[in-house]
Design an enzyme around this catalytic site. Structure first.
Site, mmCIF file in Angstrom:
data_model
loop_
_atom_site.group_PDB
_atom_site.id
_atom_site.type_symbol
_atom_site.label_atom_id
_atom_site.label_comp_id
_atom_site.label_asym_id
_atom_site.label_seq_id
_atom_site.Cartn_x
_atom_site.Cartn_y
_atom_site.Cartn_z
ATOM 1 N N GLU A 48 1.495 -0.339 -5.019
ATOM 2 C CA GLU A 48 0.518 0.679 -5.410
ATOM 3 C C GLU A 48 1.228 2.026 -5.495
ATOM 4 O OE1 GLU A 48 -3.448 2.946 -3.707
ATOM 5 O OE2 GLU A 48 -1.597 2.679 -2.576
ATOM 6 N N ASP A 76 0.824 -1.202 0.000
ATOM 7 C CA ASP A 76 0.000 0.000 0.000
ATOM 8 C C ASP A 76 0.867 1.264 0.000
ATOM 9 O OD1 ASP A 76 -2.711 1.310 0.549
ATOM 10 O OD2 ASP A 76 -1.547 2.029 2.258
#
EC number: 3.2.1.1
Length: 466
Positions: free
Chosen positions: A271, A247
């Protein structure tokens, strides 16, 4: 990336109806899934299927959640109940939401991590279970997935922590929520483990005002990826995760993911939320190419092409898969962003082009035609082999081919009329068919490999030898 609802903002769900021509599709044969390598077959000419080779075209990932899935600790069991059907459809890996206990306990989607080792077994932050279920239910889900040769990827939030107690912080001269006393008894944290500290003032980014974990601190490194009982190795070797979705990797250096992957192993995708393909490539390189990245450049180019009625962008637009197909994870939507309305064209694009395609849970289970998605998954795994050549593009039409064996030709039509076009294939004197069933033509390619193909209005056809 953590949704804005953690910051007490509301999310509005926008649903659309997607229309395309349909007809009977070929019966989809059973295909085995990848055990370890989701990219196996992405650009090779391998044939056949096995646990190591999920069909010549490679695997397909399912994002197995959406934002604000039902609370109450039922989600792991919901996903478990779908594993057999996903296995039959050709899904080779699932991506789960963050599994550790977070500040908001039973209400949290997990992006505000507090205790990395509480997977739903300790009474803290308002519950024993997480929003998704108990540790036992998580283990049962992972076991079921593995029994179906489906990999399981964990969503890992390393940038920030939340839910600590207030303490005097000598590095800021204020009181900060940096005192973490986890019920699991593992990975205690204090002000010196966050930014600023005695050694490092800051790193690449802070998210949402949460305490920013300092990966430069040896103590933090030990607990994240070095120790045999640390987060990474516990998740992989004890819990059974096969890989990682990292993330908000803009918040820390690529070396963090590199060190995790060197020490822990497993599939990895970051990400890095940016539509610039060069920046995505730079981030992949910063991990020493140990990690893939979500192809946000492809995502935004598809939105411009399909929603903007300009398929030329698919030919001219820069995307990560065009630069580095083996490190590109393609997608049509996810739990954070959903801007593409013409989704079936987008899925037809990512399932026929290079990269590791992802299917979004809500698209598959709720919003789109599941039979059509299953058909595209089968086509990807069995036909989408080799490098990509773009044959034609204008505002309304786009034609490309995959150059491996068996390979394919994909024809996208964004107009309101039937279209036809002569194209050069890789097959001489060969009968081909449209494996979507949207056209019933079965033309024979000429000795020079040329053939005329067609596509219905606002639809797609995908051609390969019969």
């Amino acid at each position: 990336m953590m949704k804005n609802s953690i910051l007490n903002l509301c999310k509005v769900a926008i649903l659309a109806v997607f229309v395309s021509c349909s007809s009977e599709t070929e019966e989809i044969p059973e295909v085995r899934k990848a055990a370890t390598d989701p990219f196996n077959g992405t650009t090779s000419d391998k044939t056949g299927t096995s646990e190591r080779n999920p069909g010549p075209g490679g695997g397909v990932m399912m994002q197995a959640f959406y934002w604000d899935v039902p609370a109450g600790g039922t989600w792991y069991n919901t996903i478990k109940s779908k594993i057999a059907d996903w296995d039959a459809a050709g899904i080779s890996a699932i991506w789960l939401p963050p599994v550790s206990k977070a500040q908001n306990g039973p209400f949290s989607m997990g992006y505000d991590p507090a205790d990395y080792f509480d997977l739903g077994e300790y009474n803290q932050h308002g519950s024993v279970e997480t929003r998704f279920g108990s540790k036992a239910e998580l283990l049962s889900l992972i076991n079921t997935a593995h029994n179906n040769n489906i990999q399981v990827y964990a969503d890992i939030v390393l940038n920030h922590n939340s839910g600590g107690d207030l303490e005097a912080n000598p590095y800021t001269g204020t009181n900060t929520y940096t005192d973490f006393d986890p019920a699991s008894g593992k990975f205690y944290r204090s002000a010196s483990d966050f930014h600023p500290n005695a050694n490092v003032y800051n790193d690449e980014g802070i998210f949402g005002g949460f305490p920013d974990l300092s990966h430069s601190q040896p103590y933090v490194q030990d607990w994240l990826w070095n120790r045999s009982d640390g987060v990474g190795k516990y998740y992989k070797n004890t819990i059974g995760f096969d890989g990682w979705r990292f993330d908000y990797v803009k918040g820390f250096g690529g070396w963090v993911v590199r060190e995790w992957n060197y020490n822990v192993g497993g599939f990895s995708v970051g990400e890095y939320w940016d539509g610039n393909a060069q920046k995505l490539q730079d981030w992949v390189n910063s991990t020493n190419r140990t990690s893939s990245a979500f192809d946000f450049a492809c995502y935004y180019r598809m939105d411009e092409a399909f929603d903007g009625n300009n398929l030329n962008i698919l030919a001219s637009g820069d995307m990560l898969w065009k630069r580095d197909a083996a490190k590109a994870v393609t997608f049509v939507t996810n739990h954070d962003t959903d801007v593409i309305w013409d989704k079936m064209h987008a899925y037809a694009y990512i399932m026929t082009h290079e990269g590791y395609p992802t299917v979004f849970y809500s698209d598959y289970e709720e919003w789109l035609d599941k039979d059509k998605l299953n058909n595209l998954i089968w086509i990807h795994r069995n036909k989408a082999v080799g490098s990509t050549s773009i044959l034609y593009a204008d505002n309304d039409e786009y034609v490309a081919k995959r150059n491996g064996s068996p390979g394919l030709v994909v024809y996208l039509n964004d107009s309101n009329n039937w279209v036809e076009r002569w194209v050069e294939t890789n097959w001489s004197n060969t009968v081909i068919k449209d494996y979507t069933g949207n056209s019933n033509w079965e033309p024979t390619t000429q000795s020079g490999k040329w053939v005329k193909i067609q596509c219905p209005p606002n639809s797609y056809t995908i051609w390969s030898p019969k």
